[in-house]
Design a protein around this motif. Structure first.
Motif, PDB file in Angstrom:
ATOM      1  N   ARG A  76      47.372  11.142 -19.473  1.00 36.97           N
ATOM      2  CA  ARG A  76      46.037  10.746 -19.888  1.00 36.97           C
ATOM      3  C   ARG A  76      45.021  11.402 -18.969  1.00 36.97           C
ATOM      4  N   ILE A  77      43.939  11.923 -19.561  1.00 33.68           N
ATOM      5  CA  ILE A  77      42.852  12.470 -18.768  1.00 33.68           C
ATOM      6  C   ILE A  77      41.525  12.006 -19.365  1.00 33.68           C
ATOM      7  N   ILE A  78      40.494  11.976 -18.538  1.00 38.63           N
ATOM      8  CA  ILE A  78      39.135  11.788 -19.035  1.00 38.63           C
ATOM      9  C   ILE A  78      38.629  13.179 -19.389  1.00 38.63           C
ATOM     10  N   LEU A  79      38.180  13.336 -20.609  1.00 44.19           N
ATOM     11  CA  LEU A  79      37.913  14.663 -21.158  1.00 44.19           C
ATOM     12  C   LEU A  79      36.486  15.110 -20.867  1.00 44.19           C
ATOM     13  N   ALA A  80      36.346  16.283 -20.286  1.00 41.51           N
ATOM     14  CA  ALA A  80      35.033  16.848 -19.996  1.00 41.51           C
ATOM     15  C   ALA A  80      34.348  17.283 -21.296  1.00 41.51           C
ATOM     16  N   SER A  81      33.016  17.328 -21.250  1.00 42.31           N
ATOM     17  CA  SER A  81      32.226  17.475 -22.474  1.00 42.31           C
ATOM     18  C   SER A  81      32.493  18.762 -23.235  1.00 42.31           C
ATOM     19  N   GLU A  82      32.725  19.871 -22.510  1.00 42.37           N
ATOM     20  CA  GLU A  82      32.896  21.125 -23.238  1.00 42.37           C
ATOM     21  C   GLU A  82      34.198  21.180 -24.022  1.00 42.37           C
TER      22      GLU A  82
END
Length: 549
Positions: free
Chosen positions: A273-279
Motif C-alpha cells: 500500500r502506498i499514498i499516491l502522489a498527484s501526478e
C-alpha cells in the motif's frame, strides 16, 4: 495531533502526518477484487512512509507518525475500532460511572507486557502522572486536564500523587474528573493515555522510547527493528491478550521520500500500500487497487506572533491568509479529493446538538481574495514602516513538502508587493522542534483530531497552550474555550455556540492561522489486503484486524 504537511506543485500530499498527534470518523477501506498483483509474503505487510518515527515514548509523542506506531504496538484502556468507536482494550467491559459523571471505574483484563510482566492499574497511574509531571515536559499534558487536579499538577501547584487517578487494586482503576466528559472513554484510546511499565522506563532512563529495544509494548505488535531514517518493522506480539485476532506476522515500513520510488515499489510488489502522489492519480484512478479517503485533518500556515514583528500585525496575517489560491493547491497540486479550507474545524467531522455538522452552523473565513489581501498588506507595511519584508517559511525536507512551499512562495511574492519568502527545509523531527521552540517565522502545519469533538482543534490555541506554538493570545477566546470545557459541559447548545464563536474569533477577527485545505488521500492497496482501519482520530491506521488473503 500534528500532521505532516506534504503537498507539491503537481505532486500529491503523501506522508503521515505532524503532529498530528494527534484524529474523527474512521472506516474500513478495501479495494476491489481481482487484480493479479499480490503481496510477495502472505503474512507480511509492506508499507512506505516519508518520515521516520520521532518518538516511541507515549508521554512525549506529538505527531501522527509516532501515534500510528504507538496505536499498533501499545494499548490503552480502549482502542478505536470501526467508525472510530471505542472497543475493549486493557479495560474489560464498560466502565462504571458515578451518578454525577465525575468518577469512572475501569476493570482491567489479564494482559501482559512484551517482557511477560502483567499490565496493571499501577501502570496507568504511573504513566498519567508522568505525562502531567512538569519535569517530563509533555506537550500533550493538557489533553489530560479533564482529570481532577491534572492542570494543577502540570503547573506545579500540586504533586503528581494528588492527581485524580488511583489503583484500587491490581486490576481496578479509578479516575476522578473535574467535570463530566461524555467522550472520556474514546479519549482514553489516545496515545498519551497509554500505560507505561515504571520499572522498565526507569531502567532505560533517557534511552526509553528512542530505539526498538528500549521500548516495552502491550499492543498487537512489537517494534522489533528500527533503523533511523531507513525502515522499521513491527512483529506480532505473542504476549498480546487478543493475539488470536491478529493475522499479520510482520509489518515492514520503509522510509521513502521520492514519489516515483514509492510507485516503483508498489509495481514491483515490494509495497502493498502506498499514498499516491498527484501526478500518478490520473494514471491509476481506474485501477482496482485505487481508493481515496477523506480525512478530518486541516492544513494551515502557523503565523509566529511571538518573535516576528511583521506577523504580530493582524493586517499582515490577513494578507497572507487571503493572498494565495487554495483551489490551485487542492485541484492542481494535490489532485486527490482534498478541499480548500476556509475554516479550521473540518467539515463532516462532528454534529452538534441540533444534528447539523459543525460547518453548517459555523461560517467560512479567510477565503482567497487577492484584492482584500493586498489592501491588508498595504496597511501592514504602512503600520510597520517597511516597504520590503522578508519572511522564512519552515517546512519538511521531503520532495513534496518542498514543492508546496515553492508554490506558496510564488503565490505570496506575486500577490503581496515587497514580500520575499525564503524556504527552510528540515527533517520531520527537527521541524517539530523548531515549532516547539517557536524558532521560525511561519510554517506549514497540519492538525488531525485526537477525539470526536471540535474542542480537539480549538483548545490548542488558548493562551500558553502547549500546541499554541505561535504565541497567539485573546482573552475572549480563552474565556469561550474554558466555559465550553467546564460550566457549559452539560449545556450542549450553549457549549456548541461557544465553540462556533471561538473559531470566528480565531480566524475572522485575529487571523491567528491561515487555513489551506482539508485533506483527502489517494491510495494504491493490494486487493488481497483486507481489514486495515483508517482513522480520523488518534493513530491514522489500525492493523490489528488486517490480513493478507
Amino acid at each position: 495531533m500534528k500532521k505532516k504537511s506534504t503537498a507539491l506543485f503537481l505532486v500529491l500530499l503523501l506522508a503521515m502526518s505532524t503532529f498530528l498527534a494527534a484524529c474523527g470518523g474512521g472506516e474500513k477501506k478495501e479495494s476491489g477484487e481481482g487484480d493479479k498483483t499480490t503481496s510477495k509474503n502472505k503474512n507480511v505487510l509492506n508499507l512506505t512512509t516519508t518520515q521516520d518515527i520521532p518518538s516511541m515514548d507515549a508521554s512525549i509523542a506529538t505527531d501522527a507518525v509516532s501515534f500510528e506506531v504507538l496505536n499498533n504496538t501499545m494499548e490503552g484502556l480502549y482502542r478505536l475500532g470501526e467508525n472510530d468507536q471505542a472497543v475493549e482494550g486493557i479495560a474489560q467491559g464498560e466502565p462504571t460511572i458515578s451518578e454525577d459523571g465525575k468518577t469512572w471505574t475501569f476493570k482491567l483484563r489479564d494482559a501482559k507486557w512484551s517482557n511477560g510482566d502483567p499490565v496493571t492499574a499501577h501502570d496507568f497511574v504511573y504513566s498519567w502522572r508522568r505525562a502531567l509531571n512538569p519535569d517530563t515536559a509533555a506537550e500533550y499534558a493538557y489533553i489530560m486536564y479533564d482529570i481532577k487536579n491534572a492542570q494543577a499538577v502540570n503547573e506545579k501547584k500540586m504533586k503528581p500523587e494528588e492527581l485524580g487517578v488511583k489503583a484500587l487494586d491490581e486490576k481496578t482503576l479509578e479516575v476522578q474528573l473535574e467535570n463530566p466528559v461524555p467522550y472520556f472513554k474514546e479519549l482514553t484510546a489516545f496515545g498519551t493515555f497509554m500505560p507505561l511499565n515504571e520499572k522498565f522506563v526507569t531502567e532505560q532512563g533517557e534511552k526509553f522510547g528512542i530505539e526498538a529495544d528500549t521500548t516495552l509494548y502491550n499492543g498487537p505488535f512489537t517494534l522489533s527493528e528500527w533503523k533511523q531514517e531507513d525502515k522499521y518493522v513491527m512483529k506480532k506480539n505473542p504476549e498480546y491478550w487478543d493475539a488470536e485476532t491478529v493475522k499479520l506476522e510482520e509489518i515492514h515500513t520503509k522510509v521513502v521520500k521520492d514519489v516515483q520510488a514509492e510507485v516503483n515499489l508498489f509495481e514491483s510488489g515490494d509495497a502493498d500500500r502506498i499514498i499516491l502522489a498527484s501526478e500518478f492519480v490520473d494514471k491509476y484512478k481506474d485501477r482496482e487497487e485505487f481508493f481515496t479517503f477523506d480525512q478530518a485533518s486541516t492544513f494551515f500556515l502557523r503565523l509566529n506572533q511571538t518573535s516576528n514583528e511583521v506577523l504580530k500585525n493582524v493586517d499582515a496575517r490577513k494578507a497572507i491568509a487571503m493572498g494565495f489560491d487554495k483551489t490551485g493547491v487542492t485541484d492542481v497540486i494535490l489532485n486527490n479529493g482534498s478541499k480548500p479550507a476556509d475554516y479550521f474545524v473540518p467539515a463532516n467531522f462532528v454534529k452538534g446538538p441540533d444534528g447539523k455538522d459543525f460547518r453548517e452552523t459555523a461560517g467560512t473565513y479567510l477565503q482567497t481574495d487577492i484584492k482584500k489581501a493586498q489592501k491588508h498588506w498595504k496597511a501592514a507595511k504602512k503600520a510597520l514602516g517597511q516597504d520590503q519584508i522578508t519572511l522564512e517559511l519552515l517546512t519538511y525536507d521531503d520532495d513534496t513538502s518542498k514543492k508546496l512551499a515553492e508554490y506558496l512562495k510564488e503565490q505570496l511574492e506575486t500577490n503581496l508587493e515587497g514580500l520575499t519568502v525564503n524556504i527552510k527545509l528540515q527533517p520531520f523531527k527537527q521541524k517539530l522542534e523548531l515549532e516547539t521552540n517557536m524558532d521560525y517565522d511561519f510554517s506549514i502545519g497540519g492538525w488531525g483530531p485526537d477525539y470526536l469533538d471540535p474542542m480537539t482543534f480549538l483548545d490548542m490555541f488558548v493562551t500558553g497552550g502547549a500546541h499554541n506554538q505561535q504565541g497567539y493570545s485573546n482573552p475572549e477566546y480563552d474565556k469561550l474555550i474554558k466555559e465550553a470545557k467546564t460550566t457549559l459541559i452539560m449545556e450542549p447548545e450553549k457549549r456548541w455556540d461557544n465553540l462556533v464563536k471561538a473559531e470566528k474569533i480565531l480566524l475572522e477577527e485575529d487571523a491567528a492561522i491561515a487555513p489551506i485545505y482539508q485533506r483527502s488521500r489517494a491510495y494504491l492497496q493490494r486487493t488481497n489486503v483486507k481489514g486495515i482501519l483508517l482513522h480520523n482520530a488518534g493513530g491514522d491506521y489500525s492493523y490489528k484486524w488486517a490480513e493478507i488473503q
